[in-house]
Motif scaffolding. Structure first.
Motif, PDB file in Angstrom:
ATOM      1  N   SER A 161      46.608  41.844  36.163  1.00 52.67           N
ATOM      2  CA  SER A 161      45.619  41.452  35.173  1.00 52.67           C
ATOM      3  C   SER A 161      45.359  42.592  34.194  1.00 52.67           C
ATOM      4  O   SER A 161      45.344  43.773  34.569  1.00 52.67           O
ATOM      5  CB  SER A 161      44.311  41.066  35.873  1.00 52.67           C
TER       6      SER A 161
ATOM      7  N   PHE B 296      42.674  43.365  33.069  1.00 48.94           N
ATOM      8  CA  PHE B 296      41.417  44.005  33.464  1.00 48.94           C
ATOM      9  C   PHE B 296      41.668  45.263  34.279  1.00 48.94           C
ATOM     10  O   PHE B 296      40.885  46.212  34.227  1.00 48.94           O
ATOM     11  CB  PHE B 296      40.563  43.015  34.263  1.00 48.94           C
ATOM     12  N   HIS B 297      42.771  45.291  35.032  1.00 46.86           N
ATOM     13  CA  HIS B 297      43.056  46.429  35.902  1.00 46.86           C
ATOM     14  C   HIS B 297      44.132  47.346  35.319  1.00 46.86           C
ATOM     15  O   HIS B 297      44.499  48.342  35.944  1.00 46.86           O
ATOM     16  CB  HIS B 297      43.488  45.932  37.287  1.00 46.86           C
TER      17      HIS B 297
ATOM     18  N   TYR C  76      43.610  47.382  25.945  1.00 48.80           N
ATOM     19  CA  TYR C  76      43.287  46.095  25.324  1.00 48.80           C
ATOM     20  C   TYR C  76      43.777  45.997  23.882  1.00 48.80           C
ATOM     21  O   TYR C  76      43.762  44.910  23.291  1.00 48.80           O
ATOM     22  CB  TYR C  76      41.772  45.869  25.358  1.00 48.80           C
TER      23      TYR C  76
ATOM     24  N   ALA D  52      41.548  36.079  27.971  1.00 46.81           N
ATOM     25  CA  ALA D  52      41.310  35.692  29.355  1.00 46.81           C
ATOM     26  C   ALA D  52      42.370  34.708  29.852  1.00 46.81           C
ATOM     27  O   ALA D  52      42.836  34.785  30.996  1.00 46.81           O
ATOM     28  CB  ALA D  52      39.925  35.074  29.487  1.00 46.81           C
TER      29      ALA D  52
ATOM     30  N   LEU E  79      43.367  37.298  33.445  1.00 46.44           N
ATOM     31  CA  LEU E  79      42.037  37.651  33.947  1.00 46.44           C
ATOM     32  C   LEU E  79      41.523  36.574  34.905  1.00 46.44           C
ATOM     33  O   LEU E  79      41.699  35.373  34.671  1.00 46.44           O
ATOM     34  CB  LEU E  79      41.045  37.831  32.798  1.00 46.44           C
ATOM     35  N   THR E  80      40.873  36.998  35.981  1.00 52.41           N
ATOM     36  CA  THR E  80      40.302  36.093  36.972  1.00 52.41           C
ATOM     37  C   THR E  80      38.821  35.890  36.683  1.00 52.41           C
ATOM     38  O   THR E  80      38.214  36.596  35.866  1.00 52.41           O
ATOM     39  CB  THR E  80      40.475  36.675  38.384  1.00 52.41           C
TER      40      THR E  80
ATOM     41  N   GLU F 242      36.507  36.636  38.667  1.00 51.35           N
ATOM     42  CA  GLU F 242      35.839  37.859  39.104  1.00 51.35           C
ATOM     43  C   GLU F 242      35.891  38.925  38.010  1.00 51.35           C
ATOM     44  O   GLU F 242      34.900  39.642  37.780  1.00 51.35           O
ATOM     45  CB  GLU F 242      36.509  38.376  40.384  1.00 51.35           C
ATOM     46  N   ASP F 243      37.053  39.036  37.340  1.00 49.72           N
ATOM     47  CA  ASP F 243      37.179  39.993  36.228  1.00 49.72           C
ATOM     48  C   ASP F 243      36.170  39.661  35.127  1.00 49.72           C
ATOM     49  O   ASP F 243      35.497  40.556  34.585  1.00 49.72           O
ATOM     50  CB  ASP F 243      38.587  39.954  35.638  1.00 49.72           C
TER      51      ASP F 243
ATOM     52  N   HIS G 160      32.520  40.666  35.945  1.00 46.47           N
ATOM     53  CA  HIS G 160      32.206  42.077  36.208  1.00 46.47           C
ATOM     54  C   HIS G 160      31.272  42.640  35.126  1.00 46.47           C
ATOM     55  O   HIS G 160      31.450  42.397  33.931  1.00 46.47           O
ATOM     56  CB  HIS G 160      33.501  42.892  36.253  1.00 46.47           C
TER      57      HIS G 160
ATOM     58  N   THR H 185      31.884  43.725  31.258  1.00 45.53           N
ATOM     59  CA  THR H 185      32.843  44.814  31.079  1.00 45.53           C
ATOM     60  C   THR H 185      34.024  44.395  30.228  1.00 45.53           C
ATOM     61  O   THR H 185      34.444  45.129  29.308  1.00 45.53           O
ATOM     62  CB  THR H 185      33.345  45.305  32.445  1.00 45.53           C
ATOM     63  N   PHE H 186      34.578  43.214  30.509  1.00 41.34           N
ATOM     64  CA  PHE H 186      35.759  42.754  29.777  1.00 41.34           C
ATOM     65  C   PHE H 186      35.481  42.632  28.280  1.00 41.34           C
ATOM     66  O   PHE H 186      36.242  43.124  27.451  1.00 41.34           O
ATOM     67  CB  PHE H 186      36.228  41.410  30.347  1.00 41.34           C
TER      68      PHE H 186
END
Length: 513
Positions: free
Chosen positions: A2, A4-5, A17, A42, A47-48, A50-51, A54, A62-63
């Motif tokens: 993802s 996100f990570h 990003y 997304a 992206l999940t 959960e992401d 966050h 955060t995203f």
């Protein structure tokens, strides 16, 4: 993995990003809302839920914060801009660019100067973002055929109405620059401050936008105009009468205040401008105020809604020849070009060669008008008793019997030139070698150099009115001196002025130079 990570080594996580934001913007053909960008990333970047849920230390998503910081840096780098509130857009550079690599993203991040660098994750992104090198333009829209603003707004452009004027300035406009359509006028009555009956220059800001493309023809740029302002906003004192002007925000605080007024909706601080020496002296000049009041007995407002553009080209070198000058037009044109380039010129020759006569007429040719106002053309004469305190700044007896720190002619001319940035100001110094230039000019010898005409080269004076005060000589101030080569004091000035001034020799008619 993802987005996100994802993490690029050596830079904050949001730098990863940059390519994703760029891909999203290209998908939406260069313009989208932040929510559209977030949703696209997304969906396409793994992206999940959960992401997406966050939160950062401030409790924000955060995203979204990372994507917004990516947009911030891309805007600063000239790849994106905001055509209006709540909308992101790609500049022409961003549209034409291929897929952003990680190396390019890192280079873009490092190229943008901010104080945060690595601490952005938990800081809210500023809403108003401008490119690092953004320029601010104030332009007219009134040509011979009438007001062009409705057409400009409809077609999403701005055009220079002249074929051979202002083309260099138009060529300098680039994507990401801000642009405002203005109209200038003079007003004497119904002002939002006490002008004591003195006519004040005004400027209406009628529309604002962002340049998206330069056609490269010296005439046309594409503009993303913002929503119409409705009622134009009125600005006073520091105005631009010429058709195309760039606000020199890097040099002048007044230009920065104008930009904040026009593009950020800030209010104008009238007290700040009325306290500036140029306008303060006008308001305190009892004779000027009395005259202005006498002229306004009919109670009519001096207001011209038409664009007030300085008349150009009504006086030139051909007019100097027609008035009896024996110097050929070609040589006069050469003198004028040297002066415009060097900013400072000295006419030297034996007595009787018309140095002063020619200096004043060259000044009129530089301005382009036969009749030049006294504040635009000042004439002084050097003499052995003249001092720095007389010419630049020094203590003089005041009306209360005390010594007062007072600006001399030179600083008065400097302040007038700064206050009227689109108008040439000329200082004629007769017999410049009769005084001691190094003593009379002091720091001004350095500041007069054409390469030092900016606030970046400002210096503290021998006498400062406030602690840390610095002075610079603006780009629109030109100095021309006359020098009698038969004078024995010539040796005092030769080395001191040679670097700062262009020298022209005048000889009696019929003689050989």
């Amino acid at each position: 993995m993802s987005l996100f990570h994802a993490k690029i080594e050596g830079v904050p996580q949001f730098v990863s990003y940059f390519p994703a934001v760029h891909r999203a913007m290209q998908h939406f053909e260069g313009q989208a809302t932040p929510k559209q960008v977030y949703a696209f990333i997304a969906e396409h970047e793994g992206l999940t839920a959960e992401d997406m849920a966050h939160k950062n230390k401030n409790g924000g998503p955060t995203f979204e914060n990372r994507a917004a910081w990516a947009r911030f840096y891309m805007t600063k780098a000239g790849w994106m801009y905001a055509p209006k509130h709540g909308v992101w857009a790609l500049t022409e550079q961003g549209k034409q660019a291929a897929e952003l690599s990680q190396e390019q993203a890192v280079a873009m991040f490092k190229s943008v100067a901010t104080k945060l660098k690595g601490h952005e994750e938990d800081v809210s992104v500023p809403e108003d973002v401008q490119p690092e090198t953004a320029q601010y333009w104030f332009v007219g829209a009134m040509w011979d055929e009438g007001d062009q603003m409705p057409r400009f707004l409809q077609e999403g452009i701005w055009q220079n109405g002249y074929e051979h004027k202002f083309s260099d300035l138009v060529h300098s406009m680039k994507p990401g620059d801000r642009i405002a359509i203005k109209a200038t006028y003079v007003r004497k009555h119904n002002l939002p401050f006490d002008n004591k009956g003195v006519p004040i220059s005004g400027m209406k800001i009628k529309a604002i936008g962002t340049v998206t493309r330069n056609h490269g023809d010296g005439r046309t740029v594409d503009v993303e105009w913002e929503e119409p302002l409705g009622q134009p906003r009125e600005w006073y004192f520091y105005t631009y009468r010429s058709t195309v002007n760039r606000a020199r925000v890097e040099d002048e605080v007044m230009a920065r205040k104008l930009v904040a007024f026009a593009f950020e909706g800030a209010a104008q601080d009238y007290d700040f401008f009325m306290s500036h020496p140029y306008w303060r002296d006008r308001f305190l000049d009892v004779d000027t105020v009395a005259l202005a009041q006498d002229d306004s007995d009919n109670g009519e407002e001096l207001l011209d809604e038409e664009e007030q553009t300085p008349v150009a080209g009504v006086y030139g070198v051909e007019d100097i020849v027609a008035e009896g000058c024996f110097v050929p037009e070609a040589e006069l044109s050469s003198m004028l070009k040297q002066w415009q380039s060097k900013k400072n010129l000295i006419l030297q020759g034996p007595p009787g060669t018309g140095k002063t006569w020619l200096a004043k007429r060259l000044a009129k040719a530089l301005v382009g008008q036969k009749t030049v106002s006294d504040e635009q053309l000042r004439v002084v004469q050097f003499h052995p008793a003249l001092s720095y305190e007389d010419f630049v700044r020094g203590y003089r007896p005041g009306g209360d019997g005390r010594l007062t720190l007072t600006d001399g002619v030179f600083l008065q001319v400097v302040q007038a030139a700064i206050a009227q940035p689109d108008v040439e100001h000329v200082l004629v110094i007769e017999e410049i070698n009769r005084g001691n230039p190094a003593q009379v000019l002091g720091e001004m010898l350095t500041l007069l150099e054409s390469s030092k005409r900016s606030r970046a080269d400002a210096m503290e004076l021998a006498y400062s009115k406030v602690r840390g005060e610095k002075v610079y000589v603006p780009d629109n101030l030109y100095v021309i001196g006359t020098m009698n080569v038969a004078d024995r004091s010539l040796a005092l000035v030769d080395l001191a002025l040679r670097r700062r001034f262009a020298f022209v020799n005048l000889v009696p008619s019929g003689a050989v130079a």
